[in-house]
Design an enzyme around this catalytic site. Structure first.
Site, short mmCIF file in Angstrom:
data_model
loop_
_atom_site.label_atom_id
_atom_site.label_comp_id
_atom_site.label_asym_id
_atom_site.label_seq_id
_atom_site.Cartn_x
_atom_site.Cartn_y
_atom_site.Cartn_z
N LYS A 160 27.62 61.49 41.34
CA LYS A 160 28.47 62.62 41.04
C LYS A 160 27.57 63.83 40.77
CE LYS A 160 31.35 63.82 37.21
NZ LYS A 160 30.45 64.47 36.30
N LYS A 194 33.33 50.98 33.57
CA LYS A 194 33.71 50.65 32.19
C LYS A 194 34.69 49.49 32.19
CE LYS A 194 33.28 55.46 30.58
NZ LYS A 194 32.17 55.49 29.64
N GLU A 228 35.24 64.75 23.67
CA GLU A 228 33.84 64.48 23.33
C GLU A 228 33.45 65.33 22.13
OE1 GLU A 228 31.21 63.64 26.94
OE2 GLU A 228 32.36 65.38 27.57
N ASP A 247 33.84 69.00 36.16
CA ASP A 247 32.98 67.96 35.60
C ASP A 247 33.76 66.66 35.34
OD1 ASP A 247 30.49 67.05 34.58
OD2 ASP A 247 31.15 67.44 32.52
N HIS A 252 36.66 61.50 36.79
CA HIS A 252 36.97 60.53 35.73
C HIS A 252 38.46 60.49 35.34
CE1 HIS A 252 32.73 60.52 35.72
NE2 HIS A 252 32.51 61.41 34.77
C1 BG6 Z 1 29.77 62.89 33.00
C2 BG6 Z 1 29.90 64.37 32.71
O1 BG6 Z 1 30.15 62.61 34.31
O2 BG6 Z 1 30.62 62.18 32.10
C3 BG6 Z 1 29.51 64.65 31.28
O3 BG6 Z 1 29.06 65.09 33.60
C4 BG6 Z 1 30.33 63.82 30.33
O4 BG6 Z 1 29.67 66.03 30.97
C5 BG6 Z 1 30.28 62.34 30.74
O5 BG6 Z 1 29.81 63.98 29.03
C6 BG6 Z 1 31.27 61.54 29.93
O6 BG6 Z 1 31.03 60.18 30.14
P1 BG6 Z 1 31.34 59.12 29.01
O7 BG6 Z 1 31.02 57.81 29.66
O8 BG6 Z 1 30.48 59.45 27.84
O9 BG6 Z 1 32.80 59.29 28.71
#
Ligand code: BG6
Length: 501
Positions: A160, A194, A228, A247, A252
């Site tokens: 990504k 995950k 986050e 992002d 996601h």
């Molecule tokens: C990444 C993003 O793809 O995923 C980040 O570029 C983000 O900005 C991260 O923090 C979040 O991943 P996770 O697994 O911590 O939820």
């Protein structure tokens, strides 16, 4: 789908392009260490770092070792007990190829390495800056490294971000498909590695109960949140040209949406699963510019506090423009135009520097009718939620109403719950273990197909286009759950965000 005792993956040469980058040391190497610990790597698996800085195999291994030791002291997915013997075994597999990604000599050197193996299998993992994806793919093709006619498999893993909008994603797909077939492409979205994300499908489709209420007759709306607490950390330059929408959303958050909303696949096989996902993402209604503005909220964090700790604002982070208009928070309302979900809004939000770390899906059911309680003093029953928490406290919880014991008729919220940690032994993992193993064994189920990616961008493109014409980026203090306007997106529909945490 229950993998019980799984065999070691076949032998292969795994080339890591961008070997000196963050991804290799933070995630890929720890994942390879875990796979090696679990006996899932073949004796003849070799890992070759490829990058432009000159280094020997020993220096490359030494740097990774130092990082693994550092990481062992803490952090996400930490092994907490780096086994030096195990590491030494993994280090023996490591090699390094100095080479410019644009120089044909680099690829000739890789070809010589593959020729020396008896299996001829190779994976090219593009852990580079995205601007190299088309260049590297093209040169791999020109050097004949993607040709499988001699029997060995040749696969390319693409990290990504896959494009920055619909047009660039389509162009990248076209470029890859010129030199390899879809069967050889493994587009990564680490959310699919995950356990809890994979579990959504298993829970939905292996428990007959769920299907009976999993539709617009019983579900009022769905909320998907990835909150986050971290800011942009060291990635200011990347983030400032990217923003929260690009992002997190087409990749996601849409993966989570697809898991919740897709139809049952005919089989748990790569194309059946990916076909259903592509269909449901493709059914997201493309908003007009006016509706895209109405159904989206952008926010940017200002200086604030986490507990007592003062936090800088986004514009004070390094490598961020002092007048940046990049969003660090986004909330969206989308509709899925199919029979199962007609009329059920999906509210999505994600943000940096929010109050807690919490990735969750909250499914809100229609409330019970009021009639039975008309004559009583009871408040109107609250809607029931099914909360699927992806992280950090992995599990599923049903909010129900129950009668509090006693002579009075009083209702109380109770939770029926399942927490992973209470049922399973969870070994620390990065999420990349399954993805690397699946790539080695040729299982594309957890990787994105070209149409999945393009449908995702097609659904967010109206927001990007509308924002390019106008709309506001609202401020929120670091440490809080986004701007007030993000709450209004729901309150105007007489709904509210499920409490985080
Ligand atoms: C990444 C993003 O793809 O995923 C980040 O570029 C983000 O900005 C991260 O923090 C979040 O991943 P996770 O697994 O911590 O939820």
């Amino acid at each position: 789908m229950t993998k019980q005792t799984i065999p070691a993956a076949p032998p292969c040469t795994l080339f890591l392009f961008g070997a000196n980058g963050d991804l290799v040391k933070r995630l890929l190497m720890p994942a390879l260490y875990n796979l090696s610990r679990d006996g899932l790597l073949d004796r003849n698996l070799r890992i070759v770092g490829v990058d432009h800085n000159p280094a020997t195999a020993d220096e490359f291994a030494g740097r990774l070792h130092a990082f693994m030791q550092e990481r062992d002291k803490g952090g996400e997915g930490a092994a907490k007990c780096l086994d030096e013997k195990l590491w030494a075994r993994l280090a023996k597999r490591l090699d390094y190829q100095t080479g410019d990604f644009l120089d044909p000599a680099t690829y000739a050197a890789l070809a010589r390495r593959i020729e020396k193996t008896s299996h001829g299998n190779a994976i090219f993992y593009l852990a580079t800056s995205p601007r190299f994806f088309p260049e590297v793919a093209q040169r791999l093709g020109e050097a004949g490294l993607l040709d499988e006619s001699a029997g060995g498999f040749r696969r390319v893993v693409v990290e990504k971000p896959f494009g920055t909008d619909l047009a660039s994603a389509e162009a990248l797909n076209a470029c890859l498909l010129k030199v390899m077939s879809e069967r050889q492409i493994y587009r990564i979205d680490h959310y699919l590695g995950k356990e809890t994300v994979q579990n959504i499908l298993v829970s939905r489709f292996s428990n007959g109960l769920f299907e009976s209420f999993w539709n617009n007759h019983y579900i009022d709306h769905v909320q998907i949140t990835a909150a986050e607490t971290v800011g942009v950390e060291t990635r200011g330059a990347f983030y400032d040209t990217t923003g929260a929408l690009r992002d997190m959303v087409p990749n996601h958050l849409f993966q989570l949406l697809a898991m919740v909303a897709m139809e049952p696949p005919a089989a748990f096989a790569a194309d059946a699963v990916r076909g259903e996902k592509a269909k449901v993402i493709g059914a997201i209604r493309p908003w007009s510019a006016k509706m895209a503005l109405k159904n989206s909220v952008r926010g940017q964090y200002m200086a604030g506090k986490q507990g007592r700790k003062p936090l800088p604002g986004y514009r004070q982070e390094s490598n961020v423009a002092a007048d940046s208009q990049t969003e660090t928070y986004v909330a969206l309302k989308v509709m899925i135009d199919n029979w199962r979900w007609a009329g059920v809004p999906f509210y999505l939000r994600t943000g940096k520097r929010m109050s807690v770390r919490d990735t969750e899906i909250a499914i809100c059911f229609k409330p019970a009718p009021y009639a039975q309680f008309r004559e009583s003093e009871l408040e109107r029953p609250k809607p029931n939620y099914l909360k699927i928490q992806i992280q950090p406290n992995e599990g599923m919880w049903f909010d129900l109403q129950a009668k509090r014991p006693g002579p009075e008729l009083v209702m109380e919220n109770i939770e029926l719950g399942f927490a992973y940690k209470d049922f399973f032994k969870m070994t620390p993992a990065t999420g990349y273990e399954t993805l690397i193993y699946d790539c080695l064994t040729g299982d594309q189920t957890l990787f994105q197909r070209a149409d999945n990616i393009e449908n995702g961008w097609r659904a967010v493109q109206p927001f990007l286009d509308a924002w390019a014409q106008g709309g506001e980026v609202h401020e929120y203090p670091a440490g809080q759950d986004g701007p007030e306007e993000g709450n209004e997106l729901l309150t105007r529909d007489k709904r509210e965000w499920h409490k985080l945490g």
